[in-house]
Design an enzyme around this catalytic site. Structure first.
Site, mmCIF file in Angstrom:
data_model
loop_
_atom_site.group_PDB
_atom_site.id
_atom_site.type_symbol
_atom_site.label_atom_id
_atom_site.label_comp_id
_atom_site.label_asym_id
_atom_site.label_seq_id
_atom_site.Cartn_x
_atom_site.Cartn_y
_atom_site.Cartn_z
ATOM 1 C CG ASP A 185 -7.055 -4.110 5.294
ATOM 2 O OD1 ASP A 185 -6.799 -4.110 6.510
ATOM 3 O OD2 ASP A 185 -7.307 -3.083 4.652
ATOM 4 C CE LYS B 272 -9.026 -1.290 13.677
ATOM 5 N NZ LYS B 272 -9.127 -2.237 12.548
ATOM 6 C CG PHE C 134 -2.703 5.189 13.870
ATOM 7 C CD1 PHE C 134 -2.618 6.521 13.521
ATOM 8 C CD2 PHE C 134 -2.025 4.750 14.997
ATOM 9 C CE1 PHE C 134 -1.846 7.404 14.269
ATOM 10 C CE2 PHE C 134 -1.255 5.616 15.756
ATOM 11 C CZ PHE C 134 -1.168 6.949 15.382
ATOM 12 C CE LYS D 249 10.339 -12.249 -14.284
ATOM 13 N NZ LYS D 249 9.438 -12.631 -15.378
ATOM 14 C CG ASN E 61 -0.210 -0.093 2.529
ATOM 15 O OD1 ASN E 61 0.521 0.813 2.913
ATOM 16 N ND2 ASN E 61 -0.398 -1.214 3.242
#
Length: 407
Positions: free
Chosen positions: A283, A344, A326, A293, A214
């Site tokens: 996530d 949360k 967070f 590969k 991310n």
């Protein structure tokens, strides 16, 4: 009590800018004592600093009137006394030569000898040609300085004195002044506290050379580490290899994957008082990874499976840790962020959740600024308006200390 700052000036063209910094600090009521290398005196006349500070500029270790019997009689050595009486020691500009000397422990002039004897926080502001800054030798020396606990401010990118455009320019004087004041204002209010902070993005392996991740830069975690360090805490920073480094020396451990991070957290969280879990953990995990590969000749469908949140496990590893989590959301109002943060809190058993909206390009992931809402388990909340992440970090710490950690 009046603070004392020792300002070292080395032989870079940017030395002339140090006059402005010294002027600004003196106007703030700070006692400033300047040490110059011989090379620096070819750029700026020492009398310019003496007019501003009303203090003698130090240049030579052994002046004409020096006699060892005087030292033995007084039991006082000027460069030692000066170095150990300072509240802060900063070198502006710091050339590649002086950086290399400090990294190697050289003490062959007044400045480097005083640095070696200093017991206060030390900061250097590099300034040099772009190629010199990018040199592996210089980067190794900078890493050595960081490992010694020396703070590095800059350099910036721009047009250099040699005409080159790139990184190597002395950091803006107003910015250096702010950093100096921030270091002087350290309260040591967290002295004796051990704090664990996570920062940056995890990677999820697809094959041996590809992964998904991310946009997290780790800037928020780094800012929290700096704020805690300046308050005297013993800081442990777990950060991804792709994240930014804090400007101050903390104990650092690197991670790549969520598994790496979980292993590190489980080990370190058991002995800390506070934990800020600011890392952006994936996530999802890739359901089936491939050794080697994968060929790019055909389409590749990826199956992603949800991950168990690390944040939900932390209280099982240390039930007594003050836990701050967070939460990033997309295009939510302040009121909606508060609701999301409260949910949360219940799921994770955290003591506080810091929620922010990453749906705007000027804040959140990768940006230097943010806007957050802090919600704690006692029912209180705090909205911190849009500001640089360093200011956000300071305000979060102020809020925690004033309202949640106080007796």
């Amino acid at each position: 009590m009046k603070k004392t700052i020792v300002v070292g000036v080395t032989g870079g063209i940017a030395a002339y800018k140090t006059c402005e910094l010294v002027q600004r600090l003196v106007h703030r009521g700070i006692r400033v004592i300047v040490i110059m290398t011989k090379a620096a005196t070819s750029i700026v006349d020492p009398s310019q600093f003496e007019k501003i500070t009303h203090e003698k500029v130090r240049i030579e270790l052994f002046e004409d009137e020096f006699h060892y019997k005087t030292i033995l009689a007084k039991r006082k050595v000027d460069h030692i006394t000066l170095a150990q009486s300072a509240d802060l020691f900063i070198i502006v500009p710091a050339t590649a030569n002086v950086i290399a000397k400090i990294a190697a422990g050289f003490a062959d002039d007044y400045l480097t000898t005083a640095v070696l004897a200093a017991t206060c926080p030390i900061a250097v502001c590099p300034s040099m040609n772009t190629a010199m800054w990018a040199s592996p030798v210089t980067q190794k020396n900078i890493s050595t300085l960081r490992s010694l606990g020396i703070s590095i401010f800059g350099p910036d990118a721009g047009i250099l004195a040699c005409g080159t455009k790139g990184e190597g320019r002395l950091k803006d004087i107003a910015t250096i002044e702010k950093e100096v004041i921030r270091m002087l204002d350290t309260s040591l209010s967290l002295s004796g506290k051990r704090i664990l902070i996570t920062a940056g993005a995890t990677q999820e392996k697809i094959d041996d050379i590809r992964y998904i991740t991310n946009k997290s830069s780790g800037k928020m975690g780094a800012a929290l580490a700096e704020s805690c360090y300046l308050r005297g805490a013993d800081v442990i920073l777990l950060r991804s290899r792709t994240s930014v480094s804090p400007r101050y020396q903390c104990k650092e451990y690197m991670f790549d994957t969520a598994e790496d991070l979980e292993h590190l957290m489980k080990h370190h969280v058991k002995t800390v008082d506070l934990c800020f879990h600011a890392a952006a953990v994936s996530d999802f995990a890739v359901a089936r990874t491939v050794h080697g590969k994968i060929s790019s000749d055909k389409r590749l469908p990826l199956e992603l499976t949800p991950r168990t949140k690390i944040l939900t496990k932390i209280k099982t590893w240390n039930p007594h840790v003050y836990l701050v989590g967070f939460k990033a959301e997309w295009n939510l109002s302040k009121e909606q962020l508060i609701v999301a943060a409260k949910e949360k809190l219940q799921i994770t058993r955290a003591d506080m959740i810091v929620a922010n909206d990453v749906g705007k390009s000027d804040r959140g992931f990768s940006a230097d600024a943010n806007e957050v809402v802090c919600v704690n388990k006692k029912g209180g909340s705090l909205h911190i308006p849009f500001a640089p992440k360093r200011i956000i970090a300071d305000k979060i710490m102020d809020y925690i200390q004033e309202n949640l950690l106080s007796p």
